[in-house]
Design an enzyme around this catalytic site. Sequence first.
Site, PDB file in Angstrom:
ATOM      1  N   LYS A  21       0.849  -1.211   0.000  1.00 47.30           N
ATOM      2  CA  LYS A  21       0.000   0.000   0.000  1.00 47.30           C
ATOM      3  C   LYS A  21       0.880   1.255   0.000  1.00 47.30           C
ATOM      4  O   LYS A  21       0.656   2.180  -0.772  1.00 47.30           O
ATOM      5  CB  LYS A  21      -0.892   0.029   1.235  1.00 47.30           C
ATOM      6  CG  LYS A  21      -1.529   1.389   1.498  1.00 47.30           C
ATOM      7  CD  LYS A  21      -2.436   1.421   2.712  1.00 47.30           C
ATOM      8  CE  LYS A  21      -1.756   1.782   3.980  1.00 47.30           C
ATOM      9  NZ  LYS A  21      -1.590   3.213   4.236  1.00 47.30           N
ATOM     10  N   ASN A  22       1.900   1.280   0.868  1.00 45.82           N
ATOM     11  CA  ASN A  22       2.675   2.517   1.027  1.00 45.82           C
ATOM     12  C   ASN A  22       3.728   2.696  -0.053  1.00 45.82           C
ATOM     13  O   ASN A  22       4.477   3.675  -0.022  1.00 45.82           O
ATOM     14  CB  ASN A  22       3.288   2.572   2.429  1.00 45.82           C
ATOM     15  CG  ASN A  22       2.192   2.750   3.476  1.00 45.82           C
ATOM     16  OD1 ASN A  22       1.057   3.067   3.145  1.00 45.82           O
ATOM     17  ND2 ASN A  22       2.535   2.515   4.722  1.00 45.82           N
ATOM     18  N   ILE A 329       7.188   7.644  16.849  1.00 50.05           N
ATOM     19  CA  ILE A 329       6.857   8.284  15.570  1.00 50.05           C
ATOM     20  C   ILE A 329       5.561   9.078  15.646  1.00 50.05           C
ATOM     21  O   ILE A 329       5.509  10.240  15.271  1.00 50.05           O
ATOM     22  CB  ILE A 329       6.766   7.233  14.429  1.00 50.05           C
ATOM     23  CG1 ILE A 329       8.039   6.400  14.338  1.00 50.05           C
ATOM     24  CG2 ILE A 329       6.417   7.912  13.103  1.00 50.05           C
ATOM     25  CD1 ILE A 329       9.280   7.168  13.927  1.00 50.05           C
TER      26      ILE A 329
END
Length: 419
Positions: A21-22, A329
Site C-alpha cells: 500500500k505505502n 513516531i
Amino acid sequence: MQYIIDGGVPLQGTVRISGAKNAILPLLAATVLASQKCLIHDAPALNDVAVMAEILRRLGASVRWLEDNGGRVLEVDPRHICVSEVPDDLVRQMRSSIFLMGPLLGRLGRVRVAYPGGCAIGPRPIDLHLRGLEVLGARIHERFGYIDAEATQLVGREVHLDFPSVGATENVMMAAVLAQGVTVIRNAAKEPEIVDLQNFLNHMGARIKGAGLDVIRVEGVERLGGAEYAVIPDRIEAGTLMVAAGITGGELLIDNCIPEHLDAITAKLRETGTFVEESTNRIHVRAADRLIAVDIKTLPYPGFPTDMQPQMMALLCLAEGTSIVTETIFENRFKHVEELRRMGAQIKTEGRTAVIRGVPMLSGAAVEATDLRNGAALILAGLASEGTTLVNGVSHVERGYEQLELKLAQVGARIRKSV
Ligand code: EPZ
C-alpha cells in the site's frame, strides 16, 4: 460491517503477500509526471488505491485495471491530465494524497489541495512537505482550509528535512525530477517504499540516486516517458502475518516477500522465542513454545516500524514477563490498548510508553478498530483468544489489507465478515 472471529486455532499453511500500500500510493502519484502510459504490476486491490485512482481520473488521467495472467495490473494514461485541484472529498478520505503536490507542481506549475486533517494516530502535520517545496521555488499560500502552491519553474536546491518524513521525502523527490538543476535531499527517509519510488521514476527517465540512504540526489530532466513496473510486496502485511503465526501457536510460510525489508521485525520476533527462517522471497515462521516478553521502540526505517507496533503489542499481551513498548513516531498510536484491555490484556500507558504484563490467555470481546493497523492487531488478538471476538471498523482494515480475512481463513482461521 464487522469481523467475527472464533479464536483458538493455530494457523497452518502458506499465505501470499500483496503489493505494498505505502509503495503503490506514491507510485500512482508519480504517474502525474509521466508523458506516456504507465503499467504497474502486482497492484493491490485496496480502498486507498481506489481513492488514488479516482483522484487521478478527476485530474484528467484514465486509470483501469487489466488482468494479466492472474496478476493485477493498473494502467494509468496521464497524457490528458490538466486539472491542478485535488478534490476535497477525496483528500478527506485519504490524507496521503498530499504527496500529489510535488508531481502537480512539476507537471502543471500549480496545485490546490485541501488541508488534510489529522487522523486517529495524530495531527499529521505537513510542514516538512511545504518547506521542502518552498526551497525548490514553490510559492505557497495556506488560506480558507486550502493550500495553493505555484511555481513557473522549480529549481534544484539543497533540502534538509528536520525529520526523515516518508511523505515529505517522496513529495520533494517527485517535485525535483523535472526541476532545473540538481536537488539534494538530506536526512531523507530510508524506507523501502522510497527506493521503489526512485526505481519507478528512473524507469520513466528520471536521474535519482541514493534512495534508501540519508542523502538522495535528483538531477532534473526535461521530461519523463512512461514505465512498466512491479510494486514491491507489502512488508507490513508480511509482518502482520508473521505475528499471526506467532500469536496463534501456528506455523506459516509467508510467500512473495522481501526478507531484508523485515529485518527489524524478524529480530524482535526471534527475541520472543518465535522461530523465523528466511529464504530468497519467503519467510517461514513457527510459534514459540512459550513467548518471552521483549521491549520495542519504534523508529524510522531500518528501525522497528511504527506500522507494526499495534500488532506486536497484541503478541506481547501473551508473552511471559513484562514488555515495554515506546512509540516515537506518532503522538497517539495507542488506541488499541483500551480495546486489548477489554480482551483481558494487562497494559498501562504513560504518554508514548506502554507497559504490558503478559497473561496466559485473552478472551473474545466486542472491540473497535480506529485505524488499519490497530484493526489488524485486534484481529490477531481475536485469533488467539478463547471465545468470539467482534471487530468493528472493517473499512479501516480494508484500506490497507487485501482480503485479509480470506487469507487468514485459508490457513485455518475461523473469521468472517458480517454482512
Ligand atoms: C507514511 O506516513 C506511511 N503512510 C505511514 O503508514 C507510516 O506510519 C509513516 O510513513 C511512518 O513510517 C504512507 O506511506 C501512505 P511521516 P507519513 O511523514 O508519510 C511527522 C499505515 O498504517 N511529520 O514519516 O505521513 C509526523 O507527524 C500508515 O500504513 C511532521 O512533523 O509519515 C509523524 O510524527 C500510517 N511534519 C512523523 O513525522 C511533516 O511535514 C512521521 O511522519 C510530516 C511528518
